[in-house]
Design an enzyme around this catalytic site. Structure first.
Site, PDB file in Angstrom:
ATOM      1  N   ARG A  79       0.832  -1.193   0.000  1.00  0.00           N
ATOM      2  CA  ARG A  79       0.000   0.000   0.000  1.00  0.00           C
ATOM      3  C   ARG A  79       0.871   1.247   0.000  1.00  0.00           C
ATOM      4  O   ARG A  79       1.940   1.275   0.600  1.00  0.00           O
ATOM      5  CB  ARG A  79      -0.931   0.014   1.214  1.00  0.00           C
ATOM      6  N   TYR A 218      -1.295  -3.515  -6.852  1.00  0.00           N
ATOM      7  CA  TYR A 218      -1.179  -4.216  -5.574  1.00  0.00           C
ATOM      8  C   TYR A 218      -2.527  -4.290  -4.847  1.00  0.00           C
ATOM      9  O   TYR A 218      -3.273  -3.304  -4.809  1.00  0.00           O
ATOM     10  CB  TYR A 218      -0.129  -3.535  -4.673  1.00  0.00           C
ATOM     11  N   LYS A 227      -9.679  -2.477   1.558  1.00  0.00           N
ATOM     12  CA  LYS A 227      -9.386  -1.364   2.466  1.00  0.00           C
ATOM     13  C   LYS A 227     -10.138  -0.084   2.055  1.00  0.00           C
ATOM     14  O   LYS A 227     -10.592   0.676   2.900  1.00  0.00           O
ATOM     15  CB  LYS A 227      -7.882  -1.082   2.498  1.00  0.00           C
ATOM     16  N   HIS A 247     -10.695  -2.575  11.370  1.00  0.00           N
ATOM     17  CA  HIS A 247      -9.628  -3.413  10.819  1.00  0.00           C
ATOM     18  C   HIS A 247      -9.417  -4.611  11.754  1.00  0.00           C
ATOM     19  O   HIS A 247      -8.411  -4.703  12.445  1.00  0.00           O
ATOM     20  CB  HIS A 247      -8.358  -2.544  10.747  1.00  0.00           C
ATOM     21  N   SER A 269      -1.494  -3.831   9.869  1.00  0.00           N
ATOM     22  CA  SER A 269      -1.138  -4.758   8.799  1.00  0.00           C
ATOM     23  C   SER A 269       0.181  -5.453   9.114  1.00  0.00           C
ATOM     24  O   SER A 269       1.141  -4.806   9.540  1.00  0.00           O
ATOM     25  CB  SER A 269      -1.037  -4.009   7.475  1.00  0.00           C
ATOM     26  N   CYS A 271       0.722  -7.628  11.486  1.00  0.00           N
ATOM     27  CA  CYS A 271       0.944  -7.775  12.934  1.00  0.00           C
ATOM     28  C   CYS A 271       0.128  -8.917  13.534  1.00  0.00           C
ATOM     29  O   CYS A 271      -0.091  -8.957  14.741  1.00  0.00           O
ATOM     30  CB  CYS A 271       0.660  -6.468  13.653  1.00  0.00           C
ATOM     31  N   ASP A 294      -9.569  -9.871   8.533  1.00  0.00           N
ATOM     32  CA  ASP A 294      -9.050  -8.520   8.270  1.00  0.00           C
ATOM     33  C   ASP A 294     -10.016  -7.389   8.613  1.00  0.00           C
ATOM     34  O   ASP A 294      -9.588  -6.346   9.072  1.00  0.00           O
ATOM     35  CB  ASP A 294      -8.653  -8.409   6.792  1.00  0.00           C
ATOM     36  N   ARG A 386       2.071 -12.200  -0.735  1.00  0.00           N
ATOM     37  CA  ARG A 386       0.728 -12.562  -0.266  1.00  0.00           C
ATOM     38  C   ARG A 386       0.191 -13.824  -0.916  1.00  0.00           C
ATOM     39  O   ARG A 386       0.490 -14.122  -2.065  1.00  0.00           O
ATOM     40  CB  ARG A 386      -0.243 -11.410  -0.618  1.00  0.00           C
TER      41      ARG A 386
END
Ligand code: GDP
Ligand code: PGA
Ligand code: MN
Length: 603
Positions: A79, A218, A227, A247, A269, A271, A294, A386
């Protein structure tokens, strides 16, 4: 006036006038070779994945059915927070934590970027629905994109195509989300493997509920249901309508007595959300099932409890670190195939590999398309590489994961990545104190966003890059919601940190499946069964209060992970003051009072 004719424009599968007009307008601006309405069918998936293989973007995996490897342009891996804008009419409504530009100025700039930007490409129109299709008010969107990678990713991550379009009728509300790679092709020009543009904008128009994205392929910048819609735009809807778009993962924890609890957890993100959501408990008799990894949309039910729904349909997980020891459920999910892998390494026999997945093979193709051996100095996979895989095929998905009514949340965890200061777990005294914990949450930056990693920053409720309005107003919204319900019906709020380190820099707590011990303690606190110590920062368990049976960690390490250190916390105070000063006068009085009380308790 004669309308431009672009193949595909004339036979649209809808009578929705506003949608038809928008599609026409975008096609005329961007000049694609043709327009295709995505239907979400298997045939479409097969056609587009083949097209991506032929273009060199995808390599089919021999070892995983219906799965593909992709490597992005090395500059398009995460991002781009610096290029992400909240274009509210008034700058004040975007607030001090977001980039802002006047909406008409942004639209003028981006209209010029979009002009002719789809030349030589196909423009796809993707109707989608975030959350269950049978919701009372389905949350609709339409993404227009010139990227096949985006279309197939949306197949996994959202409910899309014909089944979503069926909910549009002739005038349903939807969020228009425009995306372009910004890489038009001249006649006969050979395409690159990962088209994108050096200039990137990820723009949100909160008042008109629109998203305009340009230049990146991305996930977080290009899969606009995620998001952009489900957090930035939805947080504004939630503020206006009295709910929360957060989130957060959602998990179901069942005790040996067969009592089920639902827990939501917000971590920045990279974590640990996806890992906690799919956790395999190491303590006997406890079971975890997953509902989302998420994003959580939470609304109060008629009974005064907070109910959570996951708007997504797939997992877009951080690959490195994922293996059968840390996250066996993710490994089993991707082993079934039907998945996309971006910026991981490719094995010689047609499988994927990344750092943390056991012993490295003798030879790999790295995410940069280079030969890689265990002696190579560079990583085989990008740290933000990812996997993208459907929730449907996750063995531990809770049966109620797509219930439109959601699930009642008993506990909310806030957490981040902190090498020092923050204990393994702390229970807040009440909702307001928990809101303070969330509002002052801090974490080291990760590879999920472009920029320096490992820098501690405030990341309120793990939403710093995702709050679609003024952060001070967002804190007030949390405070206000806490007053709407009876205190005993509100989720209990906890603050966790799996990432505290010893002097030798290793993690003090083994994490992953062992985090079930912390979940158990939290539930037993709710049931009034577990003990804790009252400290100036909240209730912290001692090593005796946690179930440590069979834990592979030394007593000293566990105690160090749990330690409340007054000096470290005193050192934190000026950082919180600086943070509140940045937010300014909109910091709710309640949170200022919490800070003042904490200061006093710390002496
Ligand atoms: P998300 O982006 O918040 O969903 O984070 P992930 O669950 O994908 O995890 C990001 C990274 O943190 C991965 O490399 C994980 O292996 C690692 N991670 C997740 N949970 C833990 C944990 O409990 N302890 C440690 N040490 N690492 C973790
Ligand atoms: P996550 O987000 O790291 O929170 O899973 C994905 C992203 O950064 O786009
Ligand atoms: Mn994740």
């Amino acid at each position: 006036m004669t309308a431009v004719t672009i193949p595909g424009l004339e036979h649209a599968p809808t009578n929705h006038a506003r949608l038809l007009a928008w599609v026409q307008e975008v096609a005329e601006l961007t000049c694609p070779d043709e327009v295709v309405w995505a239907d979400g069918s298997q045939g479409e998936w097969d056609r587009l994945t083949k097209k991506l293989v032929d273009a060199g973007t995808f390599v089919p995996l021999k070892k995983k059915p219906n799965s593909f490897w992709a490597a992005s342009d090395p500059t398009d891996v995460a991002r781009v927070e610096e290029r992400t804008y909240i274009c509210s009419v008034r700058e004040e409504d975007s607030g001090p934590t977001n980039n802002w530009m006047d909406p008409s100025k942004m639209k003028a700039i981006m209209t010029e970027l979009y002009r002719g930007c789809m030349r030589g490409r196909t423009m796809y129109v993707i109707p989608f629905c975030m959350g269950p299709l049978d919701a009372e008010k389905p949350m609709l969107g339409v993404e227009i994109t010139d990227s096949e990678y985006v279309v197939v990713s949306m197949h996994i991550m959202t409910r899309m195509g014909t089944k979503a379009l069926a909910l549009f009728g002739e005038d349903a509300d939807y969020v228009p989300a425009l995306h372009s790679l910004g890489a038009p092709l001249e006649h006969g020009q050979q395409d690159v493997q990962w088209p994108c543009n050096e200039t990137k904008y990820i723009s949100h128009f909160p008042e008109t509920r629109e998203i305009w994205s340009f230049g990146s392929g991305y996930g977080g910048n290009a899969l606009l249901g995620k998001k952009c819609y489900s957090l930035r735009i939805a947080s504004v809807m939630a503020r206006d309508e009295g709910w929360l778009a957060e989130h957060m993962l959602i998990l179901k924890l069942t005790s040996p007595e067969n009592k089920a609890y639902y827990i939501a957890a917000a971590f920045p993100s990279a974590c640990g959300k996806t890992n906690l959501a799919m956790l395999e408990p190491t303590i006997p008799g406890w079971k975890v099932e997953t509902l989302g990894d998420d994003i959580a949309w939470m609304r109060f039910g008629a009974d005064g409890r907070l109910y959570a729904v996951n708007p997504e349909n797939g997992f877009f997980g951080v690959a490195p670190g994922t293996d059968y020891h840390t996250n066996p459920n993710a490994m089993r999910t991707i082993a079934k195939g039907n998945s996309l892998f971006t910026n991981v390494a490719l094995t010689d026999d047609g499988d994927i590999w990344w750092e943390g997945m056991g012993e490295p093979p003798a030879h790999l193709t790295s995410w940069k398309h280079q030969d890689w051996t265990p002696d190579s100095e560079e990583l085989s996979s990008h740290p933000n590489s990812r996997y993208c895989t459907p929730i449907e095929q996750c063995d531990i998905k809770a049966p109620e994961w797509d219930d439109p009514n959601g699930v009642p949340i008993s506990a909310i965890f806030f957490g981040g990545r902190r090498a020092t200061t923050i204990p393994l777990v702390t229970e807040s005294r009440d909702w307001q104190h928990g809101t303070y914990m969330g509002a002052t949450l801090s974490s080291e930056t990760t590879a999920a966003a472009v920029g320096k990693t490992g820098v501690v920053r405030r990341d309120p409720m793990a939403m710093l890059p995702f709050i679609g309005y003024n952060a001070g107003d967002y804190f007030q919204h949390w405070v206000d919601l806490g007053k709407r319900a009876d205190a005993d019906k509100l989720p209990k709020i906890f603050y966790v940190n799996w990432f505290r380190r010893g002097e030798d820099k290793r993690f003090l707590w083994p994490g992953f499946g062992e985090n079930s011990r912390v979940l158990k303690w939290a539930i037993e606190r709710i049931e009034g069964k577990a003990a804790a110590q009252e400290t100036p920062i909240g209730y912290v368990p001692t090593a005796e209060d946690l179930d440590l049976e069979g834990l592979d960690a030394s007593r000293e390490d566990v105690e160090a992970a749990l330690a409340f250190d007054a000096d470290e916390w005193r050192a934190e105070i000026p950082l919180v003051e600086e943070w509140f000063a940045k937010i300014g006068e909109k910091v709710p009085t309640t949170l200022r009072d919490e800070l003042a009380a904490l200061k006093q308790r710390l002496g």
